[in-house]
Design a protein around this motif. Structure first.
Motif, PDB file in Angstrom:
ATOM      1  N   ASN A 265       0.823  -1.208   0.000  1.00 20.43           N
ATOM      2  CA  ASN A 265       0.000   0.000   0.000  1.00 20.43           C
ATOM      3  C   ASN A 265       0.857   1.258   0.000  1.00 20.43           C
ATOM      4  OD1 ASN A 265      -3.106  -0.329   0.193  1.00 20.43           O
ATOM      5  ND2 ASN A 265      -2.300  -2.023   1.411  1.00 20.43           N
ATOM      6  N   ASN A 269       1.166   4.271  -2.785  1.00 18.97           N
ATOM      7  CA  ASN A 269       0.854   5.589  -2.226  1.00 18.97           C
ATOM      8  C   ASN A 269      -0.501   5.633  -1.515  1.00 18.97           C
ATOM      9  OD1 ASN A 269       1.974   8.164  -1.741  1.00 18.97           O
ATOM     10  ND2 ASN A 269       0.651   9.094  -3.290  1.00 18.97           N
ATOM     11  N   ASN A 270      -0.958   4.467  -1.058  1.00 19.71           N
ATOM     12  CA  ASN A 270      -2.176   4.397  -0.246  1.00 19.71           C
ATOM     13  C   ASN A 270      -1.754   4.540   1.217  1.00 19.71           C
ATOM     14  OD1 ASN A 270      -3.589   3.830  -2.623  1.00 19.71           O
ATOM     15  ND2 ASN A 270      -3.347   1.615  -2.359  1.00 19.71           N
ATOM     16  N   LYS A 271      -1.451   5.754   1.622  1.00 21.95           N
ATOM     17  CA  LYS A 271      -0.808   5.980   2.911  1.00 21.95           C
ATOM     18  C   LYS A 271      -1.691   5.622   4.102  1.00 21.95           C
ATOM     19  CE  LYS A 271       2.380   9.492   1.190  1.00 21.95           C
ATOM     20  NZ  LYS A 271       2.879  10.888   1.329  1.00 21.95           N
ATOM     21  N   ALA A 273      -4.086   3.382   4.229  1.00 18.34           N
ATOM     22  CA  ALA A 273      -4.160   1.924   4.312  1.00 18.34           C
ATOM     23  C   ALA A 273      -2.856   1.362   4.855  1.00 18.34           C
ATOM     24  CB  ALA A 273      -4.453   1.330   2.929  1.00 18.34           C
TER      25      ALA A 273
END
Length: 299
Positions: A265, A269-271, A273
């Motif tokens: 994640n 760049n799904n910070k 998550a």
């Protein structure tokens, strides 16, 4: 002159303990350093390259020490003609160090010629995990090494994955006789086949049933986790996400599965998550250094 150069490089290794040794093997292929800083071979190589230092230290010993089942090995002789053998391995891999010398000893005893064997060395760095410079592994589902693939013409008959199910002799005999044979890591093989036939976005919609099936096939979290990292290094992030999510469903009490979800994640760049998963790591394993470092980076 070639002998003098190799001897000199071996001397440098033992006297200076340098991490990056430039070795020239057959075909002028330079060695590299693995993720631990040790000398590593990459790409296409021959057995003779493993008989040079520092690799000879483990190759020669494991080759000599291996006692074959000669009764079964003798049955291989008429079956190996016109067959091709492909070995994927890593000089950084303990299983490869143990099994590949044994494979060579058995194949040679059975009468397999050097021209019938292709050996490919793969990497262990994160960005090129289990990949070779020439990408010979592409499309061949290499998720564990060593991997001994047996071909009749251009068609794969079967393979031995990482280590034999019964023994090298009996496993190879079953493969060459086209007898029922299922290599190790049934869960990873099932997931590979499923994602090959279907889009990973479609597969994940049925993840609950898929996890139920995999639970009967997978022995531990390392199996699917390793496959996920192979996919991630190859840029197949959808498949990697699927693997890590399924692994968390299979092993919800293991911190490592959430660490992998945090990593992918973060890569995407799904910070938020990533934070969630690294916090789950801390909840299961207080004081986990990597998770604490990642959370500091994300906050």
């Amino acid at each position: 002159m070639r002998f003098i150069c190799i001897a000199a490089m071996a001397l440098v290794f033992h006297s200076c303990q340098r991490k990056n040794i430039v070795q020239i093997s057959e075909g002028n292929k330079p060695a590299h350093s693995d993720a631990s800083g040790n000398p590593m071979l990459l790409g296409m190589h021959k057995k003779e390259d493993l008989q040079q230092l520092p690799y000879a230290a483990w190759f020669d010993k494991n080759y000599t020490d291996y006692t074959m089942d000669s009764v079964t090995a003798n049955q291989l002789r008429p079956l190996v003609k016109n067959k091709k053998f492909e070995i994927f391995m890593g000089t950084w891999c303990g299983d490869s160090k143990r099994e590949v010398p044994r494979m060579f000893k058995l194949l040679e005893y059975a009468g397999v010629q050097p021209s019938q064997i292709k050996m490919i060395m793969v990497d262990n760095h994160d960005s090129t995990y289990k990949q070779s410079p020439g990408y010979e592994e592409k499309g061949k589902a290499i998720h564990r090494v060593p991997d001994l693939i047996v071909y009749s013409g251009k068609k794969e008959i079967n393979r031995i994955v990482e280590y034999p199910v019964i023994s090298l002799e009996q496993d190879l005999l079953a493969i060459l006789q086209a007898a029922p044979y299922q290599p190790n890591y049934k869960g990873a093989a099932y997931l590979l086949q499923l994602t090959k036939a279907n889009n990973s976005n479609v597969v994940i919609k049925d993840s609950i049933n898929l996890a139920y099936i995999l639970k009967t096939l997978v022995k531990n979290s390392a199996e699917i986790n390793s496959l996920g990292y192979v996919w991630m290094a190859a840029g197949e992030t959808g498949k990697a996400m699927l693997a890590f999510q399924l692994n968390a469903m299979l092993f919800p009490k293991e911190a490592s599965v959430y660490d992998s979800l945090g990593e992918i994640n973060l890569k995407l760049n799904n910070k938020e998550a990533a934070k969630k998963y690294y916090n789950k790591v801390i909840g299961l394993q207080p004081g986990n250094e990597n998770a604490e470092k990642m959370l500091r980076r994300l906050n």
